[in-house]
Motif scaffolding. Structure first.
Motif, PDB file in Angstrom:
ATOM      1  N   UNK A  81       1.260  -0.528  -8.016  1.00 25.57           N
ATOM      2  CA  UNK A  81       2.496   0.138  -7.655  1.00 25.57           C
ATOM      3  C   UNK A  81       2.738   0.181  -6.164  1.00 25.57           C
ATOM      4  N   UNK A  82       3.729   0.988  -5.726  1.00 22.76           N
ATOM      5  CA  UNK A  82       4.077   1.078  -4.311  1.00 22.76           C
ATOM      6  C   UNK A  82       2.873   1.410  -3.438  1.00 22.76           C
ATOM      7  N   UNK A  83       2.894   0.875  -2.227  1.00 26.08           N
ATOM      8  CA  UNK A  83       1.753   1.003  -1.315  1.00 26.08           C
ATOM      9  C   UNK A  83       2.096   1.984  -0.204  1.00 26.08           C
ATOM     10  N   UNK A  84       1.175   2.917   0.043  1.00 24.38           N
ATOM     11  CA  UNK A  84       1.284   3.829   1.180  1.00 24.38           C
ATOM     12  C   UNK A  84       0.011   3.680   2.009  1.00 24.38           C
ATOM     13  N   UNK A  85       0.139   3.025   3.164  1.00 21.84           N
ATOM     14  CA  UNK A  85      -1.036   2.828   4.008  1.00 21.84           C
ATOM     15  C   UNK A  85      -1.401   4.134   4.711  1.00 21.84           C
ATOM     16  N   UNK A  86      -2.657   4.190   5.170  1.00 25.23           N
ATOM     17  CA  UNK A  86      -3.152   5.421   5.764  1.00 25.23           C
ATOM     18  C   UNK A  86      -3.887   6.288   4.772  1.00 25.23           C
ATOM     19  N   UNK A  87      -4.094   5.758   3.571  1.00 28.80           N
ATOM     20  CA  UNK A  87      -4.811   6.503   2.526  1.00 28.80           C
ATOM     21  C   UNK A  87      -6.155   5.865   2.198  1.00 28.80           C
ATOM     22  N   UNK A  88      -6.762   5.258   3.213  1.00 30.62           N
ATOM     23  CA  UNK A  88      -8.115   4.750   3.029  1.00 30.62           C
ATOM     24  C   UNK A  88      -8.226   3.258   2.848  1.00 30.62           C
ATOM     25  N   UNK A  89      -7.107   2.513   2.819  1.00 28.32           N
ATOM     26  CA  UNK A  89      -7.233   1.062   2.710  1.00 28.32           C
ATOM     27  C   UNK A  89      -6.383   0.376   3.768  1.00 28.32           C
ATOM     28  N   UNK A  90      -6.827  -0.844   4.103  1.00 29.05           N
ATOM     29  CA  UNK A  90      -6.221  -1.597   5.197  1.00 29.05           C
ATOM     30  C   UNK A  90      -5.184  -2.606   4.731  1.00 29.05           C
ATOM     31  N   UNK A  91      -5.424  -3.215   3.569  1.00 28.44           N
ATOM     32  CA  UNK A  91      -4.532  -4.225   3.012  1.00 28.44           C
ATOM     33  C   UNK A  91      -4.350  -3.965   1.523  1.00 28.44           C
ATOM     34  N   UNK A  92      -3.314  -4.560   0.954  1.00 29.23           N
ATOM     35  CA  UNK A  92      -3.081  -4.419  -0.483  1.00 29.23           C
ATOM     36  C   UNK A  92      -2.543  -5.732  -1.038  1.00 29.23           C
ATOM     37  N   UNK A  93      -2.870  -6.005  -2.302  1.00 31.20           N
ATOM     38  CA  UNK A  93      -2.340  -7.170  -2.999  1.00 31.20           C
ATOM     39  C   UNK A  93      -1.533  -6.654  -4.187  1.00 31.20           C
TER      40      UNK A  93
END
Length: 309
Positions: A145-157
């Motif tokens: 689903x939607x990505x919100x950075x700053x929650x413990x991960x650097x990148x998303x696929x």
């Protein structure tokens, strides 16, 4: 006959014995500051300790490294030569130590990935990345689903089947191509092969495998492929990954994305009698800002693009 004096100048192995590193450190500091007293202060030693260390080297080499004039010292030509070599040597050691420490202390690159893609595509290929880039530790997290950075991960696929709010840097990895897949030895049980040159047809009693996480997978494939899917029997599962495992087990026919089933197709476990069609979606690598060159994220991006071909 053996000797415990490793590096003796007359040794048959040709190794040159060098002065102790501690003495060389004292000499290098004295050469840089042109003062035994200031070198002693910088190294937290006594003036006598620095003087004895320099004298040890001079006696060993049988040369004068400094001209001593009143309360000051000046490098001789040979002293200047040795000082440059020692400074360069210590610099190389310090650089190597810093690089090793930075590598050892490098934080893991945390990547959030959709669960099925994570289990069937990313994890099986990750050893290749680790072998190519042992300096980039990776930590994987399942997420969708939607990505919100700053929650413990650097990148998303993610697959772009949702609306993503906010400004995010995106790199397209591959287009999604899907098709019906079943266990290879079950093709005749679920498909009518028809006449030569014609594509097989799903049998009316074929079991279609559905999943809650992609409830419209069959309808989307039928529309994109312009093919009917009117089988009367079906079975539903909680997660997409489970529906693919059910196909491997021979329970029925699942909609399989090519990237997620290609290993099973190549090994002969699964078959895709009707091939694959693009469904209009694309998998992307997402980052909070543009990926810097060079760096760990750039290495991962380039590797993902290579394995996604």
């Amino acid at each position: 006959m053996s000797s415990d004096d490793i590096g003796e100048s007359t040794s048959h192995n040709g190794v040159i014995r060098t002065p102790p590193l501690a003495a060389l450190r004292c000499f290098e500091m004295a050469a840089r500051l042109e003062s035994f007293s200031r070198a002693a202060d910088a190294l937290n030693l006594t003036h006598g300790a620095v003087s004895r260390a320099v004298r040890l080297i001079e006696d060993d080499l049988q040369v004068e490294l400094f001209e001593r004039r009143s309360r000051r010292v000046f490098l001789t030509d040979v002293g200047r030569k040795l000082a440059g070599a020692v400074r360069e040597g210590f610099g190389l050691v310090e650089t190597a130590v810093r690089d090793i420490r930075n590598t050892a202390q490098a934080p893991a690159l945390v990547i959030s990935c959709e669960p099925t893609l994570l289990m069937r595509w990313l994890i099986p290929q990750l050893p290749d990345f680790q072998q190519r880039h042992p300096d980039v530790p990776v930590h994987l997290v399942a997420g969708g689903g939607p990505v919100t950075f700053g929650r413990g991960y650097d990148l998303a696929i993610r697959r772009n089947d949702f609306v993503q709010a906010g400004a995010i840097h995106s790199v397209a990895l591959f287009r999604e191509r899907t098709g019906p897949v079943c266990r290879a030895d079950k093709v005749a049980s679920f498909f009518d092969c028809g006449q030569a040159g014609e594509l097989p047809q799903l049998q009316q009693d074929a079991v279609l495998l559905h999943t809650r996480t992609r409830p419209d997978a069959w309808e989307t494939w039928a529309r994109c492929a312009s093919r009917p899917c009117e089988a009367r029997h079906s079975q539903s599962f909680e997660h997409f990954y489970i529906s693919l495992q059910a196909a491997v087990a021979g329970i029925g026919v699942a909609i399989g994305p090519w990237q997620l089933v290609r290993d099973d197709l190549e090994s002969g476990i699964l078959a895709a009698p009707l091939g694959f069609v693009e469904d209009g979606t694309t998998y992307h690598l997402l980052a909070p800002t543009e990926i810097e060159e060079p760096g760990p994220q750039a290495k991962l991006r380039d590797w993902l693009l290579a394995v996604a071909r």
